[in-house]
Scaffold this motif. Structure first.
Motif, short mmCIF file in Angstrom:
data_model
loop_
_atom_site.label_atom_id
_atom_site.label_comp_id
_atom_site.label_asym_id
_atom_site.label_seq_id
_atom_site.Cartn_x
_atom_site.Cartn_y
_atom_site.Cartn_z
N ARG A 1 4.79 10.32 -5.82
CA ARG A 1 6.20 10.72 -6.01
C ARG A 1 6.62 11.76 -4.95
NH1 ARG A 1 7.36 10.57 -12.52
NH2 ARG A 1 5.99 8.79 -12.95
N SER A 2 6.09 11.59 -3.78
CA SER A 2 6.38 12.49 -2.67
C SER A 2 6.00 11.80 -1.37
CB SER A 2 5.61 13.80 -2.82
OG SER A 2 5.54 14.51 -1.60
N VAL A 3 6.90 11.82 -0.39
CA VAL A 3 6.59 11.22 0.91
C VAL A 3 5.46 11.99 1.59
CG1 VAL A 3 7.50 10.72 3.21
CG2 VAL A 3 8.92 10.29 1.20
N THR A 4 5.50 13.31 1.48
CA THR A 4 4.48 14.13 2.14
C THR A 4 3.10 13.86 1.57
OG1 THR A 4 6.11 15.87 2.58
CG2 THR A 4 3.77 16.49 2.68
N VAL B 1 0.84 -1.20 0.00
CA VAL B 1 0.00 0.00 0.00
C VAL B 1 0.87 1.25 0.00
CG1 VAL B 1 -1.77 1.29 1.25
CG2 VAL B 1 -1.86 -1.22 1.18
N ALA B 2 1.91 1.25 0.86
CA ALA B 2 2.82 2.40 0.92
C ALA B 2 3.56 2.58 -0.39
CB ALA B 2 3.81 2.21 2.07
N LEU B 3 4.01 1.48 -0.98
CA LEU B 3 4.75 1.55 -2.24
C LEU B 3 3.88 2.15 -3.34
CD1 LEU B 3 7.22 0.93 -3.98
CD2 LEU B 3 6.33 -1.40 -4.29
N ASP B 4 2.63 1.71 -3.43
CA ASP B 4 1.73 2.23 -4.46
C ASP B 4 1.51 3.73 -4.27
OD1 ASP B 4 -0.35 1.79 -6.63
OD2 ASP B 4 -1.59 2.61 -5.04
N ALA B 5 1.33 4.18 -3.05
CA ALA B 5 1.12 5.62 -2.79
C ALA B 5 2.37 6.42 -3.15
CB ALA B 5 0.75 5.84 -1.33
N LEU B 6 3.53 5.90 -2.81
CA LEU B 6 4.79 6.60 -3.12
C LEU B 6 5.02 6.68 -4.63
CD1 LEU B 6 6.99 4.98 -0.33
CD2 LEU B 6 6.49 7.44 -0.53
N LEU B 7 4.73 5.59 -5.33
CA LEU B 7 4.91 5.58 -6.78
C LEU B 7 3.92 6.51 -7.47
CD1 LEU B 7 5.46 1.76 -7.41
CD2 LEU B 7 7.20 3.55 -7.36
N THR B 8 2.73 6.62 -6.91
CA THR B 8 1.70 7.46 -7.51
C THR B 8 1.95 8.93 -7.23
OG1 THR B 8 0.05 5.70 -7.31
CG2 THR B 8 -0.78 7.93 -7.63
N ASP C 1 -0.18 11.97 3.30
CA ASP C 1 -1.52 12.58 3.38
C ASP C 1 -2.55 11.66 2.75
OD1 ASP C 1 -0.49 14.80 4.59
OD2 ASP C 1 -0.34 16.00 2.77
N ARG C 2 -2.22 11.04 1.65
CA ARG C 2 -3.16 10.16 0.95
C ARG C 2 -3.55 8.98 1.83
NH1 ARG C 2 -2.09 7.45 -5.02
NH2 ARG C 2 -3.71 5.88 -4.93
N LEU C 3 -2.59 8.45 2.59
CA LEU C 3 -2.84 7.28 3.42
C LEU C 3 -3.23 7.64 4.85
CD1 LEU C 3 0.16 5.03 2.28
CD2 LEU C 3 -2.20 4.96 1.48
N HIS C 4 -3.32 8.96 5.13
CA HIS C 4 -3.67 9.44 6.47
C HIS C 4 -2.66 8.91 7.51
CE1 HIS C 4 -7.40 10.85 4.72
NE2 HIS C 4 -7.65 9.64 4.28
#
Length: 313
Positions: A25-28, A16-23, A32-35
């Protein structure tokens, strides 16, 4: 026999974290997307970097960009995450009256205004929990249909744009022209000279995004004078109102255009190829009983739209 030793040591939350980071392209933004807090997601990124022995996100000036490796696995990550979601959302015995599933469907505003409204009405009559997310497609989405349909449930699209995918024909439609009612240069039917001389409003006009009627005009040896291109079927009539422009409109949308007032529907000077609208999906969904229920709903709705179009004609 498959070796599941590696999988047994992995945390699904890392996917889940990997998908959010790839989408993002920012840790911040991914946090936020994953709360999640930024330190929590930074810790997940550190674990991913250790696992893959790759930076995943590489700083370039004041921003980050994906490494070549990250770009390579981005498509697989989205597909794997969607597959995992579907596995854990599946039920041994599924009933639409007890389901809370959301079906995601790509399409145009024409598709949503016709069959989308009927599908949503039928679904609301038969279940309270199932709902739909109708998402506007664009040329990029259509060109990437094979990948997009891995995570989305379906796409409403006429034949001629997608190949090698399962589909169900829904309804047929035909083409008309629309002009301002004060346009005295046009009679009850456009002439071939009208096609060559009058300015057009086209809905989509690119190599991969076009209407079959506009393409036929070109095949007749006429390059229409394109005044406006709008990637919306429902807004096209507004660009015809009060002008000498010509628009091309599907039969199912004629009543909507006429309801605006000030417009006149006229015939075309050639036999336009009928539109065959279909529902497309990825083969991975074919055996899913929930997806099969959704497809049956679209098929039923297609018959209703077909009858409506024929009555209007």
């Amino acid at each position: 026999m498959a070796d599941y030793t590696l999988l047994s040591r992995l945390d699904l939350n890392l996917l889940v974290a990997l998908d959010a980071l790839l989408t993002e392209r920012s840790v911040t933004r991914a946090a936020d997307r994953l709360h999640l807090s930024q330190p929590a997601l930074s810790a997940s990124l550190a674990r991913l970097r250790t696992h893959f022995d790759d930076q995943i996100l590489a700083r370039r000036g004041n921003s980050y960009e994906l490494t070549p490796f990250a770009l390579r696995i981005s498509e697989h990550t989205a597909t794997a995450l969607e597959a995992a979601r579907r596995v854990f959302e599946s039920q041994a015995t599924w009933s639409p009256t007890q389901s809370t599933r959301e079906f995601s469907v790509y399409g145009s505003d024409y598709g949503f205004a016709t069959i989308g409204t009927v599908v949503s009405r039928l679904a609301s009559e038969r279940t309270e929990g199932v709902h739909f997310r109708f998402m506007l497609h664009n040329p990029v989405v259509v060109e990437d249909a094979a990948n997009r349909l891995r995570s989305a449930d379906a796409m409403i699209l006429p034949h001629g744009f997608v190949t090698d995918m399962p589909y169900a024909d829904l309804w047929h439609d035909d083409w008309h022209a629309v002009v301002d009612e004060s346009n005295s240069a046009v009679g009850d039917e456009l002439s071939m000279s009208d096609l060559a001389s009058l300015p057009f409003v086209l809905t989509y006009a690119s190599r991969s995004a076009f209407t079959s009627a506009a393409r036929q005009i070109q095949q007749l040896g006429i390059e229409p004078k394109i005044d406006v291109v709008v990637e919306s079927f429902l807004s096209m009539p507004y660009f015809v109102l009060g002008s000498d422009r010509v628009g091309l409109i599907q039969g199912a949308l004629v009543p909507l255009a006429q309801s605006l007032g000030g417009l006149r529907i006229v015939g075309l000077p050639f036999a336009a190829t009928p539109i065959t609208n279909a529902l497309w999906w990825h083969p991975v969904h074919s055996s899913d009983p929930e997806h099969a229920w959704m497809r049956a709903l679209f098929t039923e709705a297609g018959r209703i739209v077909e009858e409506t179009v024929h009555r209007a004609s």
